[in-house]
Structure formats: C-alpha cells, structure tokens
Write an enzyme that holds these catalytic residues in place. Structure first.
Site, PDB file in Angstrom:
ATOM      1  N   SER A  81      -5.761  -5.618  -1.620  1.00  0.00           N
ATOM      2  CA  SER A  81      -6.854  -4.653  -1.686  1.00  0.00           C
ATOM      3  C   SER A  81      -6.921  -4.116  -3.105  1.00  0.00           C
ATOM      4  CB  SER A  81      -6.631  -3.539  -0.659  1.00  0.00           C
ATOM      5  OG  SER A  81      -7.650  -2.569  -0.733  1.00  0.00           O
ATOM      6  N   SER A  82      -7.192  -2.836  -3.251  1.00  0.00           N
ATOM      7  CA  SER A  82      -7.353  -2.230  -4.570  1.00  0.00           C
ATOM      8  C   SER A  82      -7.237  -0.727  -4.441  1.00  0.00           C
ATOM      9  CB  SER A  82      -8.737  -2.589  -5.132  1.00  0.00           C
ATOM     10  OG  SER A  82      -9.032  -1.816  -6.280  1.00  0.00           O
ATOM     11  N   TYR A 105     -17.425  -3.671  -4.288  1.00  0.00           N
ATOM     12  CA  TYR A 105     -16.049  -4.184  -4.300  1.00  0.00           C
ATOM     13  C   TYR A 105     -15.112  -3.247  -3.534  1.00  0.00           C
ATOM     14  CZ  TYR A 105     -11.552  -5.642  -6.350  1.00  0.00           C
ATOM     15  OH  TYR A 105     -10.252  -6.043  -6.532  1.00  0.00           O
ATOM     16  N   LYS A 107     -12.934  -3.876   0.032  1.00  0.00           N
ATOM     17  CA  LYS A 107     -11.477  -3.717   0.113  1.00  0.00           C
ATOM     18  C   LYS A 107     -11.105  -2.717   1.210  1.00  0.00           C
ATOM     19  CE  LYS A 107     -10.136  -6.613  -3.067  1.00  0.00           C
ATOM     20  NZ  LYS A 107      -9.529  -7.890  -2.620  1.00  0.00           N
TER      21      LYS A 107
END
Length: 254
Positions: A145-146, A159, A163
C-alpha cells in the site's frame, strides 16, 4: 537432506522497491519468481543477483493491469515451478507492481482513473484470486500500500484511494484464507527515493526536503528500508502477524 527452499512471487520485481524485496527475500534463503512489465534487461540483472546469493530465480513478463492475461501468466509460472520443483506451488505472493499518478482530483480523467484501478486494485484482486490454487497452505500474501492511504497529499486522490481499497481487501483475505493457514498483511511505505513516478521524490529537491521535514527520523526513505520488512513477513518469526497494516515510513506525518 537439505530442506526445500520456500518460493516467493514478487510482481514488479525488476526495479525500485520490488527489486529490493526480491533480493531481501533471497538473502533469507527464499527462491524468487519475479515479474517485469517491459524491462527484461533489468529483470535479468535481478535474477543474476539472486542466483549469486545461492537462490533460484526467474523472471516473467506481466502487465499487472491486464486481467485477461493472468490465466496465461499463471499457467507459465506453474509450468516453470513444476519443472524446477516437481510441483506448481509457491509460498509467498507479494503484490508490489505499480505506477504513479499525480493529478489533482478535479482534473483526473476517467482513463487515468481506470488505469490506476486496473493496476493497483483490480489487478491485485484477480491475480491473487487466480494464484490462490498455487499458494501452499501456510503461505503468505503481502500487499503493498502507501502512506498515502493514511495521510493526504494533493494530487494523489486516485492512487491513495486505491491503496485504501487494498488495505480493506487484505483484511478480507486474512479472514477468508485463515482456514488454509494463509496470512495476509499490508506493507505501506512512506515516500521513498526511487525512479517511481519518474523519480518524483528522489529528484525534486523541494519535495525531498519537505518529506524529510515531516518525517520523525528526518530523511526520505530508501528502498533498503522496505525490502527487509517484506522479507521478515515471509519468515517464521512473523507467523502470528495477520490482517495488519505495517507502515514503513520513518514516522511520516505523525
């Protein structure tokens, strides 16, 4: 008799974080199958480096956003694994492949949205589904993920929200695959200096300095900060970690 090495499949393993993960896994005594989108030369370099560490490795082309290609891809890797080990199975799936999109919410096009959706969510969902019969009981799934799923930076709405979807999906995987002893976890990097997004964080001094200023440990992340965490999650030491999001960001935006 030597024990058989476990095997990891790392998508997007030819460069950046995926390359670091693949090499860190090999250093733990794990064989690696990695995918690349277009750069066969870089993928082959990673394979050679893993082999120099004494582990088996192979690279296969995969467009992680093209779900229609997944059946053929899974057939290819199962055939390779049968030839190498006598069985089509592997132990660890690391869904790492990804691209960047920097676009304000108000200007994001449907085409941009769909491309990010296909690579970062739909592709992960269906590649994992199609790989499930090959993953050994007691295996692991690690989704990347982020930090952008936790904090918001303008320009990353598409984005970051994909995630976020991955993080929810991972908890469902942990719940539904528990009967097979398969653990599923998320590793969420903070901002890292790689060529991701055209070197957005690495090469823009203003962005780099800003990230360092909002990170408790006072610098931007490096690939070496991430790969070892993924490799750790594939060891017996991590066997009781399941359904968790592990952010590896140096304390960014605390």
């Amino acid at each position: 008799m030597a024990t058989k090495s476990k095997i990891a499949l790392v998508t997007g393993g030819s460069r950046g974080l995926g390359r670091n993960m693949a090499i860190a896994l090999a250093k733990k005594g794990i064989d690696v199958v990695l995918t690349y989108n277009s750069n066969r030369i870089e993928a082959d370099k990673v394979v050679a480096e893993i082999q120099s560490l004494g582990q088996k490795a192979a690279a296969f082309q995969l467009n992680a956003g093209n779900v229609k290609s997944f059946d053929e891809f899974v057939d290819k890797i199962s055939t390779y694994l049968k030839e190498q080990t006598g069985a089509p199975n592997f132990d660890f799936l690391i869904n790492n492949a990804g691209t960047a999109l920097y676009a304000p919410f108000a200007e994001t096009t449907e085409e941009q949205f769909d491309e990010v959706l296909n690579i970062h969510y739909k592709g992960v969902f269906f590649l994992t589904q199609k790989a499930l019969p090959l993953i050994n009981n007691g295996g692991r799934i690690i989704n990347i993920s982020s930090g952008l799923a936790r904090f918001a930076f303008p320009g990353s709405s598409t984005y970051g929200s994909m995630k976020g979807a991955i993080e929810v999906l991972t908890r469902y995987l942990a719940k539904e695959l528990g009967a097979r002893g398969i653990a599923a976890n998320v590793v969420a990097p903070g901002a890292i200096e790689t060529d991701f997004g055209g070197g957005h964080v690495r090469d823009n001094k203003e962005i780099n300095d800003h990230v360092a200023s909002v990170t408790a440990l006072g610098r931007v992340g490096l690939p070496d900060d991430i790969g070892g965490v993924v490799a750790f999650l594939c060891t017996e030491d991590a066997k009781w970690i399941n359904g968790q999001r592990i952010e590896v960001s140096g304390g960014m935006m605390l």
